[in-house]
Design an enzyme around this catalytic site. Structure first.
Site, short mmCIF file in Angstrom:
data_model
loop_
_atom_site.label_atom_id
_atom_site.label_comp_id
_atom_site.label_asym_id
_atom_site.label_seq_id
_atom_site.Cartn_x
_atom_site.Cartn_y
_atom_site.Cartn_z
N TYR A 133 0.88 -1.17 0.00
CA TYR A 133 0.00 0.00 0.00
C TYR A 133 0.91 1.22 0.00
CZ TYR A 133 -4.10 2.88 1.10
OH TYR A 133 -5.11 3.80 1.05
N TYR A 180 -10.64 -2.04 6.18
CA TYR A 180 -10.14 -0.67 6.36
C TYR A 180 -9.93 -0.32 7.83
CZ TYR A 180 -10.97 0.49 1.42
OH TYR A 180 -10.93 0.54 0.04
#
Length: 407
Positions: free
Chosen positions: A276, A368
């Site tokens: 990420y 998340y």
């Protein structure tokens, strides 16, 4: 007039065909982009715009590659040597008719003399979208630094590539933030892992087994060998730094979740999938941007909270394939903190590993709210990763255990 030597220069974002169209429209010659007297006589079909039948002959309205739309011409089908474009034209026409008739396939009648303008408009938009997505795919694959391919697919709507997204392979630090801390030493192993390999020097165990699969629990850090280590590129402790090993597809979801990512290859349990990445900013700046993102429902702010909460990764404008990975309350990816050439505990790299076997064609997701630090007990909305949200965002993951909200 300003001195040309002091002028700013930026790369041209227009495609070669667009530049050629502009030159031809203004009757200009430019050898560097292939517009010469000779090329003015060359024609290649870019896409088909419309259809009609006159005196028993079928005609298609042709958009010529590198020529402005004002140069479009009607051509009899027998002159067209572009079977794939003809197939796309018919497929797009039938798709439009099917949607108009509430999903019921509609056979095309042979006596149709001309297309409804709405159908022709849809076909042109689909053709332009197809070209734009192809160019985006080529751009992504030029910029990536790993061998695996990136594909792009949209069979759902007319959405094209995101307008304000720039592909990067590693962190893009904001001014004043150093994501490389100047490490100058590495392990002396000739066959990692040895007694004093990088993980043990940091006080942790090697993260990978002999099959290069993850063997540590969530919350524990990964210390890989760095650029100063004696071991070579085939070292079993060099996994994340080699980049995504799987071919992935950025695709348009059909349930209102925007873009998503699916794997084109089977992924075994505990395998590294992707990093990420994005802009590394201070938490104060993240707080400011978060106020702007809230109303848009964005969830691209990922707190680097392994050791502290000083920095955040913002993948809204700059990122890699992970930018498009959707949330799920029952994800198949898990977050891990990784340290390679930067041992600053405030600035770990974020890696996503598979939590189970993922079949080819399956969408990739992560939670998340998943914590990447050792503290896995906090339920505070102020410490959520990747996003610090103030406005609750409805979750559309569809999992049986769905919490109802992303935050």
């Amino acid at each position: 007039m300003e001195d040309w030597r002091g002028a700013w220069y930026v790369p041209c974002l227009a495609s070669l065909e667009t530049l050629q169209e502009l030159c031809r429209k203004e009757n200009l010659r430019c050898k560097s982009i292939g517009i010469t007297n000779r090329s003015l006589k060359s024609y290649e079909v870019e896409y088909l715009c419309d259809y009609k039948v006159e005196e028993g002959t079928e005609y298609y309205l042709v958009k010529w590659k590198g020529w402005p739309e004002s140069s479009n011409t009607w051509e009899p089908q027998k002159n067209l040597k572009c079977p794939l474009l003809l197939q796309n034209f018919l497929s797009d026409k039938n798709e439009y008719l099917s949607r108009v008739r509430e999903g019921k396939a509609l056979k095309v009648r042979n006596h149709v003399k001309a297309l409804n303008p709405a159908i022709a408009d849809y076909i042109v938009k689909k053709a332009k979208q197809r070209i734009a997505l192809q160019r985006w795919k080529e751009e992504l694959n030029r910029k990536k630094n790993h061998k695996a391919m990136i594909l792009v697919e949209n069979t759902v709507d007319l959405e094209g590539p995101p307008l304000d997204f720039y592909y990067i392979n590693e962190y893009k630090p904001a001014p004043g933030i150093n994501v490389i801390n100047g490490i100058t030493t590495g392990c002396e192993c000739t066959d990692c892992p040895a007694e004093k390999c990088c993980p043990k020097e940091a006080g942790f165990i090697l993260a990978y087994n002999k099959r290069k699969k993850l063997k540590i629990q969530p919350g524990l850090p990964i210390y890989e060998c760095n650029s100063f280590c004696r071991c070579g590129p085939n070292c079993p402790n060099r996994i994340v730094q080699k980049g995504t090993p799987y071919s992935l597809c950025i695709f348009r979801t059909n349930n209102g979740r925007g873009w998503g990512v699916k794997t084109l290859q089977e992924i075994k349990t505990n395998s590294f999938v992707m990093e990420y990445v994005g802009e590394v900013i201070t938490s104060e700046e993240a707080e400011r941007r978060g106020q702007l993102y809230d109303n848009q429902g964005n969830t691209y702010l990922f707190d680097l909270d392994y050791d502290s909460d000083e920095f955040t990764v913002d993948a809204a404008r700059y990122g890699n394939v992970s930018h498009f990975v959707n949330h799920s309350c029952d994800p198949n990816l898990q977050v891990f903190n990784v340290f390679i050439d930067n041992l600053d505990l405030r600035l770990p790299r974020i890696a996503l590993f598979s939590t189970r076997t993922i079949k080819a064609g399956e969408e990739l997701t992560f939670d998340y709210q998943m914590k990447g630090s050792i503290d896995l007990t906090s339920d505070s909305a102020d410490s959520l990763s990747p996003s610090r949200k103030r406005i609750r965002t409805v979750c559309k993951c569809g999992a049986v255990c769905c919490r109802g909200y992303l935050n």
